[in-house]
Scaffold this active site. Structure first.
Site, PDB file in Angstrom:
ATOM      1  N   GLN A  47     -15.092 -19.904 -77.921  1.00  0.00           N
ATOM      2  CA  GLN A  47     -14.304 -21.121 -78.094  1.00  0.00           C
ATOM      3  C   GLN A  47     -15.161 -22.211 -78.744  1.00  0.00           C
ATOM      4  O   GLN A  47     -14.709 -22.945 -79.616  1.00  0.00           O
ATOM      5  CB  GLN A  47     -13.782 -21.601 -76.738  1.00  0.00           C
ATOM      6  N   CYS A  63      -9.207 -26.698 -75.765  1.00  0.00           N
ATOM      7  CA  CYS A  63      -9.228 -25.261 -76.085  1.00  0.00           C
ATOM      8  C   CYS A  63      -7.858 -24.617 -75.906  1.00  0.00           C
ATOM      9  O   CYS A  63      -7.600 -23.562 -76.465  1.00  0.00           O
ATOM     10  CB  CYS A  63     -10.283 -24.554 -75.245  1.00  0.00           C
TER      11      CYS A  63
END
Ligand code: CP
Ligand code: NVA
Length: 324
Positions: free
Chosen positions: A131, A264
């Site tokens: 991420q 995210c």
């Protein structure tokens, strides 16, 4: 030697820069690097649910000329009938990469210890380094650089995303501010590892309970869910803990005028972030979600090359793409 990607610090600062440049290159020319031509296969194993990670890895593996083998939670012998070490010894004779979303970081370390093919952390309780590759790529696209930028993370500062922001941020030379309530701050060993890397890169680590201190002049403002996967039972307590750390219009008043906002995803509008901010002009979250694909394609190709597991054409393509 086989290279793995289990934490944000598994890439040196210089290697991180190369992987991000390669990501920009594969984003511009999506089907040029064929690191998994054959098609070779890649195991993508989930012990927790996923949308972005599943689709970005499956698509990325296909773009690289390969074929993903997706294993949903509970579908493999792994974890209940068979040890991690034995699973690694079987898988590395079948697949070219092992991508694993799991709970304990120690499990990933054990898998890597016994695997001759690269193992990639697709999220653990402690880190979400893939991420962060996407996040750094997004920041670089929007701001033109990383080193010296101020990055503020607000919310559950003891979770995987907070740890990864701290480590990946300083690895890129950023001034990282992590804010959360007492008892929900990064562990000492994470802070120390971040400070050590910051000493090499010119980055900086601040851990605070004061959200305004983290936000002052921030170029990037990030948050994440207050209830991570595996913490569902703690929902009632957690809902009361993090209210002061919500990312909202007021937080952005303290940040730089041109600050960008990251999340995210999945996001819970009205909890860690308001809908106004998430869906507003400073949000770059859809670019961030897209960049999972490009960043992970670069990472997979790069790890195969560095591990001596790629053909000549891939080595040449990666070497050309990783130069800025
Ligand atoms: N951000 C992220 O990893 O999303 P998923 O849980 O949907 O994979
Ligand atoms: N901290 C979150 C991230 C989800 C992508 C979790 O672990 O559930």
């Amino acid at each position: 030697m086989t290279r793995h990607f289990l934490t944000d610090l598994d890439l040196s600062p210089e290697e991180l820069d190369r992987v991000l440049s390669l990501a920009e290159h594969v984003k511009a020319q999506p089907y040029k690097v064929k690191a998994l031509a054959g098609p070779q296969t890649a195991a993508v194993i989930f012990d927790k649910t996923s949308t972005r990670t599943r689709f970005s890895f499956a698509s990325g593996i296909a773009h690289l000329g390969g074929q993903p083998i997706i294993v949903n939670p509970g579908e493999a012998q792994l974890g209940h009938k068979e040890s991690i070490a034995d699973t690694a010894r079987v898988l590395d004779r079948q697949v070219s990469l092992i991508i694993w979303r799991t709970y304990a970081q120690a499990g990933l370390e054990e898998m890597a210890q016994h695997s001759r093919v690269p193992v990639i952390n697709a999220l653990s309780d402690d880190y979400h380094p893939c991420q962060l590759l996407a996040d750094l790529l997004t920041i670089r696209e929007h701001k033109g650089r990383l080193a010296g930028l101020k990055l503020a993370y607000l919310g559950d500062a003891a979770n995987n995303m907070a740890n990864s922001y701290l480590l990946a941020g300083v690895n890129a030379g950023m001034d990282v501010r992590i804010a959360g309530p007492e008892g929900y701050l990064p562990q000492e060993h994470i802070i120390t590892a971040g400070e050590d890397r910051a000493a090499e890169t010119g980055g900086k680590v601040t851990v605070t309970t004061d959200p305004a201190k983290a936000l002052a002049g921030a170029d990037v403002v990030a948050t994440d869910t207050w209830i991570s996967m595996g913490q569902e039972d703690e929902k009632p307590q957690r809902m009361k803990l993090f209210g002061d750390y919500q990312v909202n219009a007021q937080s952005l008043e303290v940040a730089a005028e041109d600050a960008v906002v990251l999340h995210c995803l999945p996001a819970y509008r009205g909890m860690e972030i308001t809908a106004e901010v998430l869906d507003g002009p400073r949000s770059v979250i859809w670019d961030e979600a897209e960049n999972r694909l490009h960043a992970q394609k670069a990472l997979m190709a790069w790890l195969l090359v560095e591990s001596g597991l790629a053909d000549e054409a891939t080595v040449a393509a990666v070497k050309a793409g990783e130069r800025r």
